[in-house]
Motif scaffolding. Sequence first.
Motif, mmCIF file in Angstrom:
data_model
loop_
_atom_site.group_PDB
_atom_site.id
_atom_site.type_symbol
_atom_site.label_atom_id
_atom_site.label_comp_id
_atom_site.label_asym_id
_atom_site.label_seq_id
_atom_site.Cartn_x
_atom_site.Cartn_y
_atom_site.Cartn_z
ATOM 1 N N GLU A 78 -22.073 13.103 -25.585
ATOM 2 C CA GLU A 78 -21.679 14.771 -25.257
ATOM 3 C C GLU A 78 -22.520 15.020 -23.779
ATOM 4 N N VAL A 79 -21.558 15.340 -22.855
ATOM 5 C CA VAL A 79 -22.463 15.622 -21.482
ATOM 6 C C VAL A 79 -21.448 16.705 -20.767
ATOM 7 N N ALA A 80 -22.269 17.709 -20.767
ATOM 8 C CA ALA A 80 -21.952 18.695 -19.931
ATOM 9 C C ALA A 80 -20.456 19.513 -20.692
ATOM 10 N N GLY A 81 -20.595 19.572 -21.949
ATOM 11 C CA GLY A 81 -19.585 20.149 -22.543
ATOM 12 C C GLY A 81 -18.222 19.021 -23.024
ATOM 13 N N ARG A 82 -18.462 17.751 -22.443
ATOM 14 C CA ARG A 82 -17.233 16.792 -22.451
ATOM 15 C C ARG A 82 -17.776 15.801 -23.841
ATOM 16 N N ARG A 83 -16.860 15.289 -24.689
ATOM 17 C CA ARG A 83 -17.080 14.622 -25.552
ATOM 18 C C ARG A 83 -16.501 13.200 -25.219
ATOM 19 N N ILE A 84 -17.345 12.004 -24.984
ATOM 20 C CA ILE A 84 -16.871 10.921 -24.445
ATOM 21 C C ILE A 84 -17.221 9.725 -25.474
ATOM 22 N N LEU A 85 -16.228 8.877 -25.834
ATOM 23 C CA LEU A 85 -16.292 7.979 -26.672
ATOM 24 C C LEU A 85 -16.192 6.588 -25.840
ATOM 25 N N PRO A 86 -17.362 6.072 -25.470
ATOM 26 C CA PRO A 86 -17.224 5.015 -24.424
ATOM 27 C C PRO A 86 -17.021 3.572 -24.796
ATOM 28 N N GLU A 87 -16.343 2.881 -24.162
ATOM 29 C CA GLU A 87 -16.280 1.523 -24.389
ATOM 30 C C GLU A 87 -17.497 0.688 -24.296
ATOM 31 N N VAL A 88 -17.474 -0.219 -24.833
ATOM 32 C CA VAL A 88 -18.953 -1.316 -24.575
ATOM 33 C C VAL A 88 -18.993 -1.253 -23.041
ATOM 34 N N GLY A 89 -20.241 -1.086 -22.474
ATOM 35 C CA GLY A 89 -20.515 -1.467 -21.091
ATOM 36 C C GLY A 89 -19.886 -0.269 -20.162
ATOM 37 N N GLU A 90 -19.558 0.811 -20.800
ATOM 38 C CA GLU A 90 -18.967 1.860 -20.001
ATOM 39 C C GLU A 90 -20.287 2.776 -19.638
ATOM 40 N N ARG A 91 -20.310 3.313 -18.328
ATOM 41 C CA ARG A 91 -21.623 3.864 -17.875
ATOM 42 C C ARG A 91 -21.333 5.606 -17.640
ATOM 43 N N VAL A 92 -22.084 6.342 -17.752
ATOM 44 C CA VAL A 92 -21.753 7.792 -17.792
ATOM 45 C C VAL A 92 -23.226 8.355 -16.965
ATOM 46 N N LEU A 93 -22.968 8.985 -16.089
ATOM 47 C CA LEU A 93 -24.264 9.585 -15.145
ATOM 48 C C LEU A 93 -24.417 10.964 -15.818
ATOM 49 N N ILE A 94 -25.509 11.301 -16.103
ATOM 50 C CA ILE A 94 -26.048 12.748 -16.672
ATOM 51 C C ILE A 94 -26.996 13.292 -15.573
ATOM 52 N N ARG A 95 -26.519 14.333 -14.752
ATOM 53 C CA ARG A 95 -27.267 15.152 -14.004
ATOM 54 C C ARG A 95 -28.506 15.897 -14.374
ATOM 55 N N ALA A 96 -29.239 16.091 -13.592
ATOM 56 C CA ALA A 96 -30.684 16.879 -14.176
ATOM 57 C C ALA A 96 -30.065 18.252 -14.403
ATOM 58 N N GLY A 97 -30.378 18.936 -15.595
ATOM 59 C CA GLY A 97 -29.786 20.247 -15.802
ATOM 60 C C GLY A 97 -28.429 20.078 -16.681
ATOM 61 N N ASP A 98 -28.016 19.194 -16.738
ATOM 62 C CA ASP A 98 -26.667 18.982 -17.779
ATOM 63 C C ASP A 98 -27.035 18.764 -19.102
ATOM 64 N N ALA A 99 -26.554 19.812 -19.992
ATOM 65 C CA ALA A 99 -26.867 19.587 -21.479
ATOM 66 C C ALA A 99 -26.144 18.342 -22.104
ATOM 67 N N HIS A 100 -26.830 17.551 -22.771
ATOM 68 C CA HIS A 100 -26.312 16.198 -23.232
ATOM 69 C C HIS A 100 -26.896 15.776 -24.562
ATOM 70 N N ARG A 101 -25.921 14.892 -25.219
ATOM 71 C CA ARG A 101 -26.660 14.438 -26.671
ATOM 72 C C ARG A 101 -25.902 13.067 -26.809
ATOM 73 N N LEU A 102 -26.550 12.365 -27.422
ATOM 74 C CA LEU A 102 -25.885 10.953 -27.884
ATOM 75 C C LEU A 102 -26.053 10.892 -29.162
ATOM 76 N N GLY A 103 -25.012 10.256 -30.020
ATOM 77 C CA GLY A 103 -24.802 10.277 -31.185
ATOM 78 C C GLY A 103 -24.206 8.876 -31.523
ATOM 79 N N SER A 104 -23.886 8.689 -32.944
ATOM 80 C CA SER A 104 -23.088 7.482 -33.436
ATOM 81 C C SER A 104 -22.057 8.022 -33.892
ATOM 82 N N ASP A 105 -20.691 7.493 -34.262
ATOM 83 C CA ASP A 105 -19.433 7.937 -34.743
ATOM 84 C C ASP A 105 -19.212 6.942 -36.051
ATOM 85 N N GLY A 106 -20.451 6.653 -36.664
ATOM 86 C CA GLY A 106 -20.420 5.982 -37.966
ATOM 87 C C GLY A 106 -21.416 4.544 -37.965
ATOM 88 N N PRO A 107 -21.184 3.744 -37.192
ATOM 89 C CA PRO A 107 -22.231 2.549 -37.136
ATOM 90 C C PRO A 107 -23.531 2.837 -36.367
#
Length: 134
Positions: A78-107
């Motif tokens: 969850e980055v700056a109000g967007r919910r992202i379900l990344p593929e393995v190897g996918e990269r996401v940049l989070i800028r300073a000040g952006d609200a963000h959260r990491l979680g598990s969708d099951g496993p």
Amino acid sequence: MQTPVQTPAQPRPQGGAQRPEPAVLTEDRPWGRFERFTLNEPSTVKIIHVEPGQRLSLQRHRDRDELWVALDPGAVFEVAGRRILPEVGERVLIRAGDAHRLGSDGPAVRVMEIAFGRFDEDDIERLEDAYGRA
């Protein structure tokens, strides 16, 4: 062969000069390839392990950008109000000040985090937290 690959980002001005987006270099070798995320610059690298169905606090940092790389299927970014379900190897940049959260969708999932800028675990500003730390 060297192939620079830019990580997609949503730049958000934070009132000061923004660090340039990190370039990820991919280099092919006879045995396969490697990806280089940093070169001779201050950074902190962590592997974050999230238990099945759990998630970190919704948070932000003042002094650092973070690059997340999904290592397992089932991660939720969850980055700056967007919910992202990344593929393995996918990269996401989070800028300073952006609200963000990491979680598990099951496993259980692992995510590599590379922090750029001043790193201090005490700079976390928690906006929401299921564990009573906000």
